[in-house]
Design an enzyme around this catalytic site. Structure first.
Site, PDB file in Angstrom:
ATOM      1  N   LYS A 185       0.831  -1.214   0.000  1.00  0.00           N
ATOM      2  CA  LYS A 185       0.000   0.000   0.000  1.00  0.00           C
ATOM      3  C   LYS A 185       0.863   1.260   0.000  1.00  0.00           C
ATOM      4  O   LYS A 185       0.605   2.195  -0.750  1.00  0.00           O
ATOM      5  CB  LYS A 185      -0.942   0.014   1.223  1.00  0.00           C
ATOM      6  CG  LYS A 185      -1.905  -1.161   1.282  1.00  0.00           C
ATOM      7  CD  LYS A 185      -2.914  -1.032   2.416  1.00  0.00           C
ATOM      8  CE  LYS A 185      -2.324  -1.122   3.814  1.00  0.00           C
ATOM      9  NZ  LYS A 185      -1.747  -2.437   4.153  1.00  0.00           N
ATOM     10  N   ARG A 242     -10.182  -0.108   8.077  1.00  0.00           N
ATOM     11  CA  ARG A 242      -9.719  -1.448   8.418  1.00  0.00           C
ATOM     12  C   ARG A 242     -10.833  -2.282   9.029  1.00  0.00           C
ATOM     13  O   ARG A 242     -10.610  -3.439   9.375  1.00  0.00           O
ATOM     14  CB  ARG A 242      -8.563  -1.354   9.415  1.00  0.00           C
ATOM     15  CG  ARG A 242      -7.183  -1.366   8.765  1.00  0.00           C
ATOM     16  CD  ARG A 242      -6.179  -1.184   9.878  1.00  0.00           C
ATOM     17  NE  ARG A 242      -4.890  -1.765   9.608  1.00  0.00           N
ATOM     18  CZ  ARG A 242      -3.848  -1.096   9.139  1.00  0.00           C
ATOM     19  NH1 ARG A 242      -3.958   0.172   8.814  1.00  0.00           N
ATOM     20  NH2 ARG A 242      -2.690  -1.701   8.996  1.00  0.00           N
ATOM     21  N   ARG A 287      11.449  -5.232   5.858  1.00  0.00           N
ATOM     22  CA  ARG A 287      11.235  -3.832   6.238  1.00  0.00           C
ATOM     23  C   ARG A 287      11.665  -3.606   7.691  1.00  0.00           C
ATOM     24  O   ARG A 287      12.239  -2.575   8.036  1.00  0.00           O
ATOM     25  CB  ARG A 287       9.769  -3.449   6.048  1.00  0.00           C
ATOM     26  CG  ARG A 287       9.501  -1.971   6.279  1.00  0.00           C
ATOM     27  CD  ARG A 287       8.085  -1.578   5.967  1.00  0.00           C
ATOM     28  NE  ARG A 287       7.139  -2.161   6.910  1.00  0.00           N
ATOM     29  CZ  ARG A 287       5.817  -2.068   6.807  1.00  0.00           C
ATOM     30  NH1 ARG A 287       5.288  -1.440   5.775  1.00  0.00           N
ATOM     31  NH2 ARG A 287       5.014  -2.611   7.706  1.00  0.00           N
ATOM     32  N   ARG A 297      10.866  -0.760  12.227  1.00  0.00           N
ATOM     33  CA  ARG A 297       9.513  -0.564  12.783  1.00  0.00           C
ATOM     34  C   ARG A 297       9.250  -1.595  13.873  1.00  0.00           C
ATOM     35  O   ARG A 297       9.454  -2.789  13.682  1.00  0.00           O
ATOM     36  CB  ARG A 297       8.478  -0.710  11.665  1.00  0.00           C
ATOM     37  CG  ARG A 297       7.777   0.597  11.355  1.00  0.00           C
ATOM     38  CD  ARG A 297       6.837   0.431  10.224  1.00  0.00           C
ATOM     39  NE  ARG A 297       5.607  -0.243  10.625  1.00  0.00           N
ATOM     40  CZ  ARG A 297       4.508  -0.253   9.893  1.00  0.00           C
ATOM     41  NH1 ARG A 297       4.485   0.359   8.742  1.00  0.00           N
ATOM     42  NH2 ARG A 297       3.427  -0.879  10.304  1.00  0.00           N
ATOM     43  N   ARG A 354      -0.890  -9.342  13.316  1.00  0.00           N
ATOM     44  CA  ARG A 354      -1.462  -8.369  12.364  1.00  0.00           C
ATOM     45  C   ARG A 354      -2.142  -9.084  11.200  1.00  0.00           C
ATOM     46  O   ARG A 354      -3.191  -8.652  10.732  1.00  0.00           O
ATOM     47  CB  ARG A 354      -0.366  -7.424  11.858  1.00  0.00           C
ATOM     48  CG  ARG A 354       0.105  -6.450  12.944  1.00  0.00           C
ATOM     49  CD  ARG A 354       1.475  -5.887  12.656  1.00  0.00           C
ATOM     50  NE  ARG A 354       1.534  -5.092  11.456  1.00  0.00           N
ATOM     51  CZ  ARG A 354       2.675  -4.846  10.792  1.00  0.00           C
ATOM     52  NH1 ARG A 354       3.818  -5.353  11.210  1.00  0.00           N
ATOM     53  NH2 ARG A 354       2.634  -4.091   9.721  1.00  0.00           N
TER      54      ARG A 354
HETATM   55  P1  AMP Z   1       0.070   0.507   9.070  1.00  0.00           P
HETATM   56  O1  AMP Z   1       1.202   1.475   9.017  1.00  0.00           O
HETATM   57  O2  AMP Z   1      -1.063   0.877   8.162  1.00  0.00           O
HETATM   58  O3  AMP Z   1       0.543  -0.920   8.857  1.00  0.00           O
HETATM   59  O4  AMP Z   1      -0.528   0.572  10.544  1.00  0.00           O
HETATM   60  C1  AMP Z   1       0.252   0.207  11.661  1.00  0.00           C
HETATM   61  C2  AMP Z   1      -0.644  -0.037  12.865  1.00  0.00           C
HETATM   62  O5  AMP Z   1      -1.361   1.175  13.175  1.00  0.00           O
HETATM   63  C3  AMP Z   1      -1.719  -1.100  12.682  1.00  0.00           C
HETATM   64  O6  AMP Z   1      -1.230  -2.410  12.912  1.00  0.00           O
HETATM   65  C4  AMP Z   1      -2.735  -0.656  13.734  1.00  0.00           C
HETATM   66  O7  AMP Z   1      -2.326  -1.010  15.025  1.00  0.00           O
HETATM   67  C5  AMP Z   1      -2.669   0.866  13.633  1.00  0.00           C
HETATM   68  N1  AMP Z   1      -3.641   1.379  12.632  1.00  0.00           N
HETATM   69  C6  AMP Z   1      -3.359   2.012  11.463  1.00  0.00           C
HETATM   70  N2  AMP Z   1      -4.468   2.330  10.801  1.00  0.00           N
HETATM   71  C7  AMP Z   1      -5.507   1.894  11.567  1.00  0.00           C
HETATM   72  C8  AMP Z   1      -6.916   1.901  11.416  1.00  0.00           C
HETATM   73  N3  AMP Z   1      -7.515   2.407  10.319  1.00  0.00           N
HETATM   74  N4  AMP Z   1      -7.667   1.354  12.410  1.00  0.00           N
HETATM   75  C9  AMP Z   1      -7.103   0.841  13.512  1.00  0.00           C
HETATM   76  N5  AMP Z   1      -5.782   0.778  13.707  1.00  0.00           N
HETATM   77  C10 AMP Z   1      -4.966   1.298  12.750  1.00  0.00           C
END
Ligand code: AMP
Length: 190
Positions: free
Chosen positions: A14, A90, A129, A135, A146
């Site tokens: 993404k 999500r 990554r 991260r 996840r």
């Molecule tokens: P990402 O960078 O999109 O992989 O997001 C990293 C983490 O942030 C996820 O594993 C969630 O814990 C949190 N997160 C990001 N976006 C959302 C969302 N729309 N709803 C809930 N948690 C989120």
């Protein structure tokens, strides 16, 4: 305005595809993961709350995410040709809230683009990554959580967006340029 939801499991590409889309089309970009990581870095209350969920591979509660999203969306100027929603929605309540938030402003989602890659590829990309960017949630244990959360809470959105008539599928492994070409074909036909 072509507002686009870029969708997929962790590691599906993404962020990578968003960057290419921003450069080519001049879209604005909202990555809720980036927003939360900035809050953590700045030591805010929201960041403190978010860190517990993120490091445990869980989603931040919907009410909190929906509030954050609306304020970030409203902070964008009108010069963009559209906004890419990356990592949001999500859950189904988030998708419903996004639809309503946009409708209240006379806007809508033009397409949801699902990036699909098999789990062994997702795991390899995320571990890589983790090594490169450090991260905290890119370790094997958290990645497995996840991916499980993706399957149970996020993947049902594929059918939700199919019903909305907005779902598009892209095979997101193989040659990067070919993946992006498939994404562009969808956007150009909107
Ligand atoms: P990402 O960078 O999109 O992989 O997001 C990293 C983490 O942030 C996820 O594993 C969630 O814990 C949190 N997160 C990001 N976006 C959302 C969302 N729309 N709803 C809930 N948690 C989120």
């Amino acid at each position: 305005m072509k507002n686009i939801v870029i969708f997929g499991a962790p590691g599906s590409g993404k962020g990578t595809q968003s960057e290419l889309m921003i450069n080519k089309y001049g879209f604005g970009h909202i990555s809720t993961g980036d927003v939360l990581r900035a809050e953590i870095k700045n030591g805010t209350e929201l960041g403190k709350t978010a860190k517990g969920f993120i490091d445990n591979g869980q989603l931040i509660p919907d009410e909190l995410m929906i509030d954050i999203l609306a304020s970030v969306y409203d902070s964008f100027g009108k010069e963009h040709k559209g906004i890419i929603f990356d990592g949001f929605p999500r859950t189904i309540p988030q998708a419903e809230a996004l639809k309503k938030m946009l409708a209240d402003r006379g806007h809508c989602i033009a397409a949801m683009i699902e990036l699909y890659a098999p789990e062994d590829i997702l795991m390899a990309r995320l571990l890589n990554r983790g090594k490169e960017q450090g991260r905290s949630d890119d370790n094997e244990e958290t990645i497995n959580k996840r991916l499980a959360v993706y399957k149970s809470q996020t993947a049902p959105l594929i059918d939700w967006y199919k019903k909305e008539g907005l779902h598009h599928y892209v095979k997101s492994y193989g040659i990067l340029e070919e993946i992006f070409a498939d994404v562009c074909k969808i956007i150009d036909e909107l």
